[in-house]
Enzyme design. Structure first.
Site, short mmCIF file in Angstrom:
data_model
loop_
_atom_site.label_atom_id
_atom_site.label_comp_id
_atom_site.label_asym_id
_atom_site.label_seq_id
_atom_site.Cartn_x
_atom_site.Cartn_y
_atom_site.Cartn_z
CG ASP A 203 -31.15 -17.26 13.11
OD1 ASP A 203 -32.04 -18.10 13.48
OD2 ASP A 203 -30.98 -16.21 13.50
CD GLU A 247 -18.77 -21.56 -7.04
OE1 GLU A 247 -18.03 -21.89 -5.93
OE2 GLU A 247 -19.29 -20.47 -7.38
C1 NOJ Z 1 -34.11 -17.88 15.46
C2 NOJ Z 1 -33.36 -19.04 16.30
O1 NOJ Z 1 -33.84 -20.03 15.93
C3 NOJ Z 1 -33.43 -18.33 17.53
O2 NOJ Z 1 -33.02 -19.11 18.41
C4 NOJ Z 1 -32.83 -17.05 17.54
O3 NOJ Z 1 -32.81 -16.43 18.71
C5 NOJ Z 1 -33.25 -16.10 16.63
N1 NOJ Z 1 -33.42 -16.62 15.17
C6 NOJ Z 1 -32.10 -14.89 16.35
O4 NOJ Z 1 -31.09 -15.29 16.03
#
Ligand code: NOJ
Length: 564
Positions: A203, A247
């Site tokens: 993310d 690994e």
């Molecule tokens: C990107 C994610 O896809 C989204 O759903 C989220 O709200 C934000 N990052 C924050 O983590």
């Protein structure tokens, strides 16, 4: 570019767990529900699934606010359930990816709570980006940075300091300059890899490190490198992670980044052979239904993939944007999207012509599945689900909706629980005697139910199954894309190996030469020829005399880069 790893041409199905299938009757999808419906993914023919975050979380941003990175949230099941799911998926030939959220955690994470109770300057506070404010009494935020979800990126604590949150106030950013944060995430990786998980979607992968002295953004926003994003120090982190992934032998683990960086040069270090394996190619997702714009995004995605030696990861949908059927059913906005706000461009509102949107979405997925590289599908797109734009205000939960004071609808409309059975109460998503689904599905969702579509050869589901299952036979894995010079500028035409893909993007209805028509192996609609907003796949090995004999002007050997 060659790459024969499993992910290099995989189709990955994104499971937004809380809306997939509810196994325990609490109105929220879970691992038990997913396990009983795994056959849906097997029937579709995908290679892997990616689960949105399902760790312990207060769910302010539905799992992207994590309170415990080492355990599954009870709403979704237990860590043992995850282990069982992975084992079952592996038995059925599916890899499993989890979602890693390293940029921020939840205000309920024990480290954040500890930091709140610890004195200014303590090690516990070092794990987050905590600063004194500016102005009299420190009453103003430490700088002028804005949260992605709207409003300032800083919130003040009772003791007067401020903490940074690039997203919601419930999601404090980690300080990645602190060694304990780095060590912690290495443990997180090893923990889930040890349980059999095959890799992670990362993310906000460009977000982890922020510029050291937290400089203000200039008033006009013009900076070469935004101080909140894409700082060079992030690469050392990914090099460490990649070493950990390697690994695992003989089947190293895999990373795909959600990366919003500007251009190939900024992407280059992330996809170096000792960092991440892939990055989502969002450029195609944010384009309107327009031949030049789509061709441009394909061309630049492929050029980047070639140059960086990392297969492209294409996608048209995810849990952050309005569903493609609705986007393509709107009047198309051909103005250049503001690069600062590409996601918002994919969440436009406005009247939708569903028939038009559906025809285009069917053609678009034929384009996607014909391209070299991997494809990420988002649950429900195989049903042709439109965005639910008219959810009642009081059920909406997205922090974007909340933080914008209702000015922006946000993302709830693409997260409505899936319809499994048209005639069942709650459309088969959850037990009718249990709690109501966490978001209500509109009545018209019944028309999109899996059971109904499974019986209809002309349905979205039937098309997706044919395409996902058949694509490797038509377009040889690893075969490069070669543009074909089609005389109509509205037609995208290319070959890969013996497969020919033709997409009519908003042009006039076109006939297909009889020798092509009889070699069609898949088509997005029911009409013959290549009608407006449709696509066909053709097996050129079945075209007598090959493509050169075809009635349009194809330059020597379907190889000319006509759309350069
Ligand atoms: C990107 C994610 O896809 C989204 O759903 C989220 O709200 C934000 N990052 C924050 O983590």
């Amino acid at each position: 570019m060659t790459n024969d790893s499993w992910w290099s041409d995989a189709v990955v199905y994104q499971v937004y767990l809380r809306s997939f299938a509810d196994g325990d009757g609490d109105g929220v999808g879970d691992l038990a529900g997913l396990r009983t419906r795994l056959g849906h993914l097997v029937d579709l023919g995908v290679d892997a699934l990616w689960l949105n975050p399902c760790y312990v979380s207060p769910q302010r941003d539905h799992g992207y606010d994590i309170a415990d990175y080492f355990a599954i949230d009870p709403t979704y099941g237990t860590t043992d359930d995850l282990v069982d799911l992975v084992a079952e998926a592996h038995r059925r030939g599916l890899r499993v990816l989890l979602d890693l959220v390293p940029n921020h955690c939840s205000t309920e994470h024990p480290w954040f709570r500890e930091a709140l109770g610890a004195p200014v300057g303590s090690q516990q506070r070092e794990r987050f980006v905590l600063r004194d404010g500016r102005g009299p009494g420190g009453a103003l935020p430490p700088n002028n940075w804005q949260s992605v979800f709207g409003g300032p990126a800083w919130t003040r604590l009772a003791d007067g300091q401020w903490y940074l949150h690039s997203f919601d106030a419930s999601q404090p950013d980690f300080n990645w300059r602190d060694a304990s944060v780095r060590a912690y995430f290495e443990d997180v990786l090893r923990f889930w890899f040890g349980l059999g998980v095959d890799g992670f979607r990362i993310d906000v992968a460009h977000g982890l490190v922020v510029a050291e002295h937290l400089p203000d953004l200039p008033a006009d926003g013009a900076v070469d490198r935004h101080p909140m994003w894409d700082q060079p120090e992030v690469h050392e982190i990914y090099r460490t992670w990649r070493r950990i992934a390697q690994e695992y032998r003989p089947d190293p683990k895999y990373f795909i980044g959600e990366l919003w960086v500007d251009g190939t040069e900024r992407l280059r270090p992330y996809l170096a052979p000792d960092e991440l394996h892939q990055a989502f190619c969002f450029d195609l997702l944010v384009q309107p239904w327009d031949a030049d714009r789509l061709a441009g995004a394909v061309r630049s995605g492929l050029a980047t993939a070639d140059e960086l030696g990392a297969p492209a990861a294409w996608t048209l949908n995810n849990h952050d944007v309005h569903r493609v059927v609705s986007r393509y059913g709107q009047v198309q906005d051909l103005s250049a999207p503001d690069p600062q706000d590409l996601l918002a461009a994919a969440r436009r509102t406005g009247p939708v012509d569903l028939a038009v949107g559906a025809a285009r979405a069917r053609a678009a997925v034929m384009l996607l599945l014909a391209l070299p590289g991997s494809v990420y599908l988002y649950q429900g797109e195989e049903l042709g689900l439109p965005e639910v734009l008219d959810l009642p205000d009081d059920v909406r939960q997205d922090p974007i909706w909340v933080r914008s004071g209702g000015r922006e609808l946000g993302r709830d409309g693409c997260r409505v629980p899936l319809p499994w059975r048209a005639d069942a109460p709650r459309l088969g998503f959850s037990d009718p005697t249990g709690a109501a689904p966490w978001l209500p599905a509109p009545d018209w969702f019944a028309g999109y139910a899996v059971d109904r579509q499974a019986r209809d050869d002309g349905s979205f589901l039937a098309l997706y199954r044919r395409l996902v299952r058949g694509r490797r036979e038509v377009f040889a894995p690893g075969a490069p894309l070669r543009w074909v010079d089609h005389p109509d500028p509205a037609v995208l035409a290319f070959t890969r190996g013996a497969g020919l893909c033709l997409v009519n993007v908003g042009g006039d209805d076109l006939p297909l030469a009889p020798e092509l028509e009889q070699a069609v192996v898949a088509r997005s609609g029911t009409a013959g020829g290549l009608v407006r907003d449709s696509a066909v796949w053709i097996d050129t090995a079945r075209v007598p005399g090959g493509l050169r004999s075809v009635a349009w002007d194809v330059p020597s050997g379907a190889g000319a880069p006509a759309r350069a």
